[in-house]
Design a protein around this motif. Sequence first.
Motif, PDB file in Angstrom:
ATOM      1  N   PHE A   1       0.691  -1.123   0.013  1.00 17.95           N
ATOM      2  CA  PHE A   1      -0.153  -0.017   0.041  1.00 17.95           C
ATOM      3  C   PHE A   1       0.883   1.257  -0.034  1.00 17.95           C
ATOM      4  CE2 PHE A   1      -3.020  -3.178   1.445  1.00 17.95           C
ATOM      5  CZ  PHE A   1      -4.059  -2.771   0.825  1.00 17.95           C
ATOM      6  N   ASN A   2       2.186   1.109   0.275  1.00 17.06           N
ATOM      7  CA  ASN A   2       3.046   2.332  -0.049  1.00 17.06           C
ATOM      8  C   ASN A   2       3.523   2.623  -1.476  1.00 17.06           C
ATOM      9  OD1 ASN A   2       5.568   3.653  -0.527  1.00 17.06           O
ATOM     10  ND2 ASN A   2       5.749   3.550   1.823  1.00 17.06           N
ATOM     11  N   GLU A   3       2.747   3.499  -1.858  1.00 16.04           N
ATOM     12  CA  GLU A   3       2.835   3.927  -3.493  1.00 16.04           C
ATOM     13  C   GLU A   3       4.394   3.954  -3.768  1.00 16.04           C
ATOM     14  OE1 GLU A   3       0.260   7.158  -4.301  1.00 16.04           O
ATOM     15  OE2 GLU A   3      -1.419   6.305  -3.450  1.00 16.04           O
ATOM     16  N   HIS A   4       5.299   4.358  -3.152  1.00 14.82           N
ATOM     17  CA  HIS A   4       6.651   4.482  -3.616  1.00 14.82           C
ATOM     18  C   HIS A   4       7.064   3.167  -3.738  1.00 14.82           C
ATOM     19  CE1 HIS A   4      10.588   5.937  -4.259  1.00 14.82           C
ATOM     20  NE2 HIS A   4      11.108   5.114  -2.998  1.00 14.82           N
TER      21      HIS A   4
ATOM     22  N   TRP B   1       0.501  -9.768  -5.223  1.00 17.12           N
ATOM     23  CA  TRP B   1       1.733  -9.256  -4.727  1.00 17.12           C
ATOM     24  C   TRP B   1       2.267 -10.395  -4.070  1.00 17.12           C
ATOM     25  CZ3 TRP B   1       4.148  -4.823  -4.967  1.00 17.12           C
ATOM     26  CH2 TRP B   1       3.279  -3.612  -5.645  1.00 17.12           C
ATOM     27  N   ILE B   2       1.610 -11.637  -3.689  1.00 20.15           N
ATOM     28  CA  ILE B   2       2.528 -12.725  -3.388  1.00 20.15           C
ATOM     29  C   ILE B   2       3.231 -13.162  -4.431  1.00 20.15           C
ATOM     30  CG2 ILE B   2       2.711 -14.976  -2.543  1.00 20.15           C
ATOM     31  CD1 ILE B   2       0.168 -14.090  -0.898  1.00 20.15           C
TER      32      ILE B   2
ATOM     33  N   ALA C   1      -9.413   0.513   1.703  1.00 17.68           N
ATOM     34  CA  ALA C   1     -10.403   0.187   0.328  1.00 17.68           C
ATOM     35  C   ALA C   1     -10.461   1.213  -0.391  1.00 17.68           C
ATOM     36  CB  ALA C   1     -11.891  -0.086   1.346  1.00 17.68           C
ATOM     37  N   ARG C   2     -10.425   2.657   0.104  1.00 13.36           N
ATOM     38  CA  ARG C   2     -10.644   3.889  -0.811  1.00 13.36           C
ATOM     39  C   ARG C   2      -9.198   3.731  -2.092  1.00 13.36           C
ATOM     40  NH1 ARG C   2     -10.194   7.557   3.210  1.00 13.36           N
ATOM     41  NH2 ARG C   2     -12.150   6.815   4.148  1.00 13.36           N
TER      42      ARG C   2
ATOM     43  N   ASP D   1      -0.540  -4.114   7.471  1.00 10.37           N
ATOM     44  CA  ASP D   1      -0.849  -3.255   8.549  1.00 10.37           C
ATOM     45  C   ASP D   1      -2.142  -2.261   7.736  1.00 10.37           C
ATOM     46  OD1 ASP D   1       1.122  -4.242   9.902  1.00 10.37           O
ATOM     47  OD2 ASP D   1       1.595  -2.387  10.975  1.00 10.37           O
ATOM     48  N   ALA D   2      -1.929  -1.780   6.702  1.00 10.44           N
ATOM     49  CA  ALA D   2      -2.924  -0.849   6.075  1.00 10.44           C
ATOM     50  C   ALA D   2      -4.185  -1.711   5.901  1.00 10.44           C
ATOM     51  CB  ALA D   2      -2.058  -0.552   4.449  1.00 10.44           C
ATOM     52  N   LEU D   3      -4.241  -2.872   5.301  1.00  4.27           N
ATOM     53  CA  LEU D   3      -5.367  -3.865   5.231  1.00  4.27           C
ATOM     54  C   LEU D   3      -6.119  -4.110   6.570  1.00  4.27           C
ATOM     55  CD1 LEU D   3      -6.749  -5.212   2.736  1.00  4.27           C
ATOM     56  CD2 LEU D   3      -5.490  -7.393   3.866  1.00  4.27           C
ATOM     57  N   LEU D   4      -5.284  -4.285   7.495  1.00  3.04           N
ATOM     58  CA  LEU D   4      -6.030  -4.831   8.847  1.00  3.04           C
ATOM     59  C   LEU D   4      -6.346  -3.988   9.776  1.00  3.04           C
ATOM     60  CD1 LEU D   4      -4.304  -8.330   9.285  1.00  3.04           C
ATOM     61  CD2 LEU D   4      -6.541  -7.896   8.745  1.00  3.04           C
ATOM     62  N   ASN D   5      -5.442  -2.676   9.783  1.00  5.79           N
ATOM     63  CA  ASN D   5      -5.660  -1.588  10.876  1.00  5.79           C
ATOM     64  C   ASN D   5      -6.402  -0.221  10.065  1.00  5.79           C
ATOM     65  OD1 ASN D   5      -4.288  -3.292  12.475  1.00  5.79           O
ATOM     66  ND2 ASN D   5      -2.361  -2.738  12.191  1.00  5.79           N
TER      67      ASN D   5
END
Length: 409
Positions: free
Chosen positions: A139-142, A203-204, A174-175, A164-168
């Motif tokens: 989820f980190n764009e860079h 991603w995997i 989602a956005r 973390d981004a997904l679960l927290n």
Amino acid sequence: MSGAVETIIRTTPVVDIHTHVFPPEFGAMCLSGIDDLLTYHYLIAETFRSTEVSHASFWKMNKAERADLVWKTLFVDNTPLSEATRGIISVLDAFGLNPRATTLAEARTFFHSRDLKKHFDWVMDAALVSTVVMTNDPFNEHEAWIWKAGTIPDQRFHASLRLDALLNHWDDAARQLAGEGLPVNAGLSGGTTKEVRRFLDNWIERMQPLYLAVSLSVDFKFPEDDITTRLLREVVLPTARDHKLALALMVGVRRGVNPALRSAGDGLGRADITALERLCAENPDVRFLATFLSRENQHELCVTARKFNNLMPFGCWWFLNNPSIVSEITRERLELLGPSFIPQHSDARVLEQLLYKWGHSRQVIADALFDSYEHLRCSGRAVTREEIVRDVTRMFSGNFEEWIGRSLV
Ligand code: FIX
Ligand code: ZN
């Protein structure tokens, strides 16, 4: 025999199972040198205890100015007694640099003169770290852009897929996914879970991670009537199961306790171990790695690992990575689990931290292991050199390799 244990611990390569270190192929994400070392968030928090400089003024400074302030405050005006400051002294010592310098000029010239690739090899060899596991956030764009450009990391580096981004922060995630054109919604309705699953599968495929990972706050509960439990049950655990990937849980952080400190502003608290027990019980076919941030959770983590053989305790995380606490936790784990745990990870962010984090930890682990062998000898069984090598190899690489189902060294 203390000599034999120490030598074996000092000469056995280690797999560093959780870091934030990146190889040169990752460009600006690869941190190295005196300015990155001194602007480590552990040292920033300590600096504010001994300077009048305000948070706002500090954050207006550039990296070199911040490093100068940290050096003057913690190393010139004060004695570097804390573990993080002692770590800097160990690094300077490893390169023969002056630990009493009044400015950073000499250290800067030295690090700038190093060829990055060769310097990398030198540090990895000196720290005797055979494999480094990065923390990789899709989820980190860079970072995502670096992977999408086809970057292949140095072969000693492996990914871990951070969730973390997904679960927290599911609403934000989602956005972001919707912004990338995926038909997902924050309520997890329709085909959302299938889409998120497809996102993870991609991603995997791209990162080839050794495991999935998430840090969880002090009030993490499982099961709970919330989105996190649904995402775990409907997306993350099935993904772990299908790809035969372990899930690492890092539990007990309280993010942003003091936001003025930015990345240095996180705290900790005692977490609820029953969440981990339920996860292990509900998912006997998934392997969990777990570390807790609070000292108060360490004993119950050992007991939980005795109940569930799909649980592998690892490391002395962050605020626990101090010799006195590493010693206490390692001894407790040896007494309750024998060699069936992973004693340490570095959590290094800056390459040269591998030198001190592993140097210091190896010493403490050697002392704890030596004492265990001494107790055993007093009870009537002395260990052989082969047994010491077997135990250390198991704890430094074997347990992790078994957990992820592949050999690394
Ligand atoms: O969540 C983590 O992986 C933590 O280790 C980091 O967020 C933390 O800032 C750190 O570097 C601790 O050592
Ligand atoms: Zn970390």
